[in-house]
Scaffold this active site. Sequence first.
Site, PDB file in Angstrom:
ATOM      1  CB  VAL A  39      -1.058   0.033   1.268  1.00 31.20           C
ATOM      2  CG1 VAL A  39      -1.786   1.392   1.315  1.00 31.20           C
ATOM      3  CG2 VAL A  39      -1.914  -1.252   1.065  1.00 31.20           C
ATOM      4  CE1 TYR A  40       5.410   5.443   2.367  1.00 30.00           C
ATOM      5  CE2 TYR A  40       7.249   3.952   1.934  1.00 30.00           C
ATOM      6  CZ  TYR A  40       6.898   5.229   2.304  1.00 30.00           C
ATOM      7  OH  TYR A  40       7.996   6.178   2.322  1.00 30.00           O
ATOM      8  CB  ALA A  41       4.925   0.032  -3.275  1.00 29.61           C
TER       9      ALA A  41
END
Length: 250
Positions: free
Chosen positions: A152-154
């Site tokens: 999700v961060y990516a």
Amino acid sequence: MRLHGKVAIVTGAGGGVGRGIALALAAEGADLVLAGRTPASLDDCRREIEALGRRALGARCDVGVADDLGELVAATLREFGRLDVLVNNAAFVPHGTLLEISEDDVEAALRTGPLAALRLMRLCHPHLRGGGSIINISSAVAVAPSSNNRGVYAAAKAALNAISRTAANEWGPDGIRVNVLMPFARTEALDRFLADEPDYAATLTSGVPLGRIGDPRADIGAAAVFLASSESGYITGATLPVDGGLAYIR
């Protein structure tokens, strides 16, 4: 003093990469608006900037709240009457596999990451016309072949990269340059990561071709100064890894 007379907003300026960038910009002559959620850390950074002979305004701001962003820009114009550089650095960093991560964390990552950056870019656009510079802080995880536990961060950082490229194209005729930095630096967040996931962290840090972790001011801040200054006046739409070679060589 490559930035003498310039005014810059830096979000997440109370520590880590944001603080390093703010100090580097100030050392080159810029006045700063320091945005963050913790007034005490902003005050510390403000005092360091004032010790360099520059002016600084600390502005409590949660980038995930649209009204806070509007007030941030308004406060900048009230204090300095102009804006030349915007650095979008603050964002929530979620961890967890795609099956485990909560929807609240997914929403927070998108709201404080690409959505907050887009909101602030749009608010600042009228004041950056004719020579302004936007620097968005991304991460190598956005281009990494594997982002286990950080998908999700990516995704949030990949969205920020895409928004930045589009803004560079759409706003080039307005005289606004938009670029991205992907840093790897010794910060409070990295220290927590090193402590919480020592095996993965050891693999990651040992893979840096230049053999060291970057410094938020000397390494990341120096790159931000370059992108904010006229020396990079013919550069826009670029994504610059400042990570000792970690993103593209490993």
